[in-house]
Design an enzyme around this catalytic site. Structure first.
Site, short mmCIF file in Angstrom:
data_model
loop_
_atom_site.label_atom_id
_atom_site.label_comp_id
_atom_site.label_asym_id
_atom_site.label_seq_id
_atom_site.Cartn_x
_atom_site.Cartn_y
_atom_site.Cartn_z
N VAL A 31 13.63 -37.83 -15.12
CA VAL A 31 13.49 -39.01 -14.27
C VAL A 31 14.85 -39.68 -14.05
O VAL A 31 15.12 -40.23 -12.98
CB VAL A 31 12.43 -39.97 -14.87
CG1 VAL A 31 12.88 -40.63 -16.14
CG2 VAL A 31 11.99 -41.00 -13.85
N ASP A 32 15.73 -39.58 -15.02
CA ASP A 32 17.09 -40.13 -14.90
C ASP A 32 17.82 -39.46 -13.72
O ASP A 32 18.42 -40.13 -12.87
CB ASP A 32 17.83 -39.85 -16.22
CG ASP A 32 19.09 -40.69 -16.40
OD1 ASP A 32 19.34 -41.57 -15.57
OD2 ASP A 32 19.82 -40.44 -17.39
N1 AR6 Z 1 9.13 -39.85 -11.54
C1 AR6 Z 1 8.31 -40.14 -12.59
N2 AR6 Z 1 8.32 -39.45 -13.75
C2 AR6 Z 1 9.18 -38.41 -13.85
C3 AR6 Z 1 10.06 -38.04 -12.82
C4 AR6 Z 1 10.01 -38.81 -11.61
N3 AR6 Z 1 10.80 -38.54 -10.57
N4 AR6 Z 1 10.77 -36.96 -13.23
C5 AR6 Z 1 10.36 -36.67 -14.48
N5 AR6 Z 1 9.38 -37.53 -14.85
P1 AR6 Z 1 12.49 -37.28 -19.17
P2 AR6 Z 1 13.04 -38.52 -21.80
C6 AR6 Z 1 8.63 -37.61 -16.12
O1 AR6 Z 1 12.89 -35.96 -19.71
O2 AR6 Z 1 12.10 -37.62 -22.49
C7 AR6 Z 1 17.42 -37.25 -19.30
O3 AR6 Z 1 18.28 -36.17 -19.19
C8 AR6 Z 1 8.61 -36.39 -17.00
O4 AR6 Z 1 7.61 -35.48 -16.55
O5 AR6 Z 1 12.97 -37.68 -17.84
O6 AR6 Z 1 13.03 -39.98 -22.15
C9 AR6 Z 1 18.12 -38.52 -19.77
O7 AR6 Z 1 19.45 -38.59 -19.30
C10 AR6 Z 1 8.26 -36.99 -18.36
O8 AR6 Z 1 6.85 -37.17 -18.48
O9 AR6 Z 1 12.93 -38.48 -20.20
C11 AR6 Z 1 18.07 -38.40 -21.25
O10 AR6 Z 1 19.12 -37.60 -21.75
C12 AR6 Z 1 8.91 -38.37 -18.31
O11 AR6 Z 1 9.27 -38.58 -16.95
C13 AR6 Z 1 16.76 -37.69 -21.51
O12 AR6 Z 1 16.47 -36.96 -20.32
C14 AR6 Z 1 10.15 -38.53 -19.18
O13 AR6 Z 1 10.89 -37.32 -19.21
C15 AR6 Z 1 15.63 -38.67 -21.73
O14 AR6 Z 1 14.49 -37.94 -22.08
#
Ligand code: AR6
Length: 170
Positions: A31-32
């Site tokens: 999501v980042d």
């Molecule tokens: N909109 C909504 N949800 C999303 C989107 C989107 N566009 N894309 C992914 N998700 P993650 P974390 C969901 O990995 O575990 C990054 O590299 C995804 O399916 O984004 O907190 C950062 O820089 C999942 O359910 O975040 C950090 O290094 C949720 O968002 C690290 O990842 C969170 O997945 C953070 O890891």
């Protein structure tokens, strides 16, 4: 009002979207990555100026090309088995975002499933914490009046729906 939304958080019509960032606030995947791509390069510059964010805390930036007022960057814990303070740190992410939203007079805010992707938090446990923190906030306070759990897949959305129902029935 609490809503569960299935889709991309960068497309939501809310005042604030929350980013699941890392401690360096330098962008990443998941999501980042989606938020940085949609916001444009100004966001990375703003994050670099802030310099970083400890786990469990939040930092705010403008939203640049995303049509919301602000982006809240919070850093969830990496799941390491659950005995290293992960639940309290994850709860703190939600609490700090909601407290900041309150201070900034935010009416609507959308959360992704913080820590549930790369950071490997077991989704059921993370969703329980997310729902509990949001409900506890709304028990005390009526703003932000609209809180959206934005999920990227149906399985995660279903977990939120079940947890919200379970919370109401308690
Ligand atoms: N909109 C909504 N949800 C999303 C989107 C989107 N566009 N894309 C992914 N998700 P993650 P974390 C969901 O990995 O575990 C990054 O590299 C995804 O399916 O984004 O907190 C950062 O820089 C999942 O359910 O975040 C950090 O290094 C949720 O968002 C690290 O990842 C969170 O997945 C953070 O890891």
């Amino acid at each position: 009002m609490i809503e569960v939304h299935l889709g991309d958080i960068t497309r939501l019509q809310v005042d604030v979207i929350v980013n699941a960032a890392n401690q360096h606030l330098q962008g990443g995947g998941g999501v980042d990555g989606a938020i940085h791509r949609a916001a444009g390069p100004g966001l990375l510059e703003a994050c670099r100026k802030i310099g970083g964010c400890p786990v469990g805390e939040v930092r705010a930036t403008p939203a640049f090309s995303i049509p919301v007022k602000r982006i809240y960057h919070t850093v969830g814990p990496v799941w390491r088995g659950g005995n290293l303070g992960e639940p309290e740190l994850l709860a703190s992410c939600y609490r700090q975002c909601l407290a900041l939203a309150r201070r900034e007079n935010v009416h609507s805010i959308a959360f992704p499933a913080i820590s549930c992707g790369v950071y490997d938090y077991p989704p059921e446990q993370a969703v329980e914490i997310a729902v509990e923190q949001v409900q506890q906030h709304l028990d005390r306070d009526c703003e932000p009046q609209r809180i959206v759990f934005c999920c990227f897949d149906e399985a995660m959305a279903e977990l939120y729906r079940q947890q919200l129902e379970a919370y109401v029935r308690r």
